[in-house]
Design an enzyme around this catalytic site. Sequence first.
Site, mmCIF file in Angstrom:
data_model
loop_
_atom_site.group_PDB
_atom_site.id
_atom_site.type_symbol
_atom_site.label_atom_id
_atom_site.label_comp_id
_atom_site.label_asym_id
_atom_site.label_seq_id
_atom_site.Cartn_x
_atom_site.Cartn_y
_atom_site.Cartn_z
ATOM 1 N N CYS A 190 -2.249 -0.434 7.599
ATOM 2 C CA CYS A 190 -1.507 0.817 7.501
ATOM 3 C C CYS A 190 -1.612 1.634 8.785
ATOM 4 O O CYS A 190 -0.638 2.264 9.205
ATOM 5 C CB CYS A 190 -1.986 1.607 6.290
ATOM 6 S SG CYS A 190 -1.580 0.790 4.729
ATOM 7 N N GLU B 274 0.959 3.861 1.811
ATOM 8 C CA GLU B 274 1.433 4.239 3.146
ATOM 9 C C GLU B 274 2.598 3.363 3.583
ATOM 10 O O GLU B 274 3.604 3.845 4.118
ATOM 11 C CB GLU B 274 0.321 4.113 4.190
ATOM 12 C CG GLU B 274 -0.922 4.920 3.895
ATOM 13 C CD GLU B 274 -2.000 4.091 3.190
ATOM 14 O OE1 GLU B 274 -1.696 3.488 2.139
ATOM 15 O OE2 GLU B 274 -3.128 4.067 3.674
ATOM 16 N N HIS C 271 0.856 -1.181 0.000
ATOM 17 C CA HIS C 271 0.000 0.000 0.000
ATOM 18 C C HIS C 271 0.894 1.234 0.000
ATOM 19 O O HIS C 271 2.037 1.199 0.484
ATOM 20 C CB HIS C 271 -0.888 0.031 1.241
ATOM 21 C CG HIS C 271 -1.948 -1.014 1.247
ATOM 22 N ND1 HIS C 271 -3.000 -0.974 2.132
ATOM 23 C CD2 HIS C 271 -2.132 -2.131 0.504
ATOM 24 C CE1 HIS C 271 -3.791 -2.018 1.923
ATOM 25 N NE2 HIS C 271 -3.270 -2.738 0.942
ATOM 26 N N CYS D 29 -6.107 1.771 5.936
ATOM 27 C CA CYS D 29 -6.719 0.518 6.400
ATOM 28 C C CYS D 29 -6.104 0.123 7.749
ATOM 29 O O CYS D 29 -5.202 0.802 8.255
ATOM 30 C CB CYS D 29 -6.493 -0.587 5.365
ATOM 31 S SG CYS D 29 -4.773 -1.134 5.251
#
Length: 148
Positions: free
Chosen positions: A85, A54, A52, A82
């Site tokens: 993260c 992040e 992801h 999410c």
Amino acid sequence: MKRTDFMSLALQQAQEAARRGEVPVGAVLVCDGAVIAAAGNRTRELADPTAHAEMLAIREAAAKLTAERLCGCDLYVTLEPCTMCAAAISFARLRRVYFGATDEKGGAIVSGVRFFSQPTCHHVPDVYSGLGETDASALLKGFFRTRR
């Protein structure tokens, strides 16, 4: 640079992710007013469910600073992080998180599990939502509209 400038950079990362066929999420990590890491989603490209935006930005910043804790650093991300993260943000001890669009289905900060509100959360950053929300939402909606 201003907060809106950093979010604009995150939106650019999201647009690049979309061009690669990735869900358009971008992140920029800032320390002492300077961008030290920037990334867009790469889960498909890297065949890595943890890639992801992040996570990639946090990894890059930690490597550059040779530190597992990024105290005093701020994260700008186009979509509400999410649970995975949010945990990484907490473990990295980020100072602030700015995010654009709320993710009612997969978000974990103001939606879903509300990770930072849990008693087991070790570090809670300051959270600011809605920065660049209109642009981030439009980018995501447009991306998924073309996929359906």
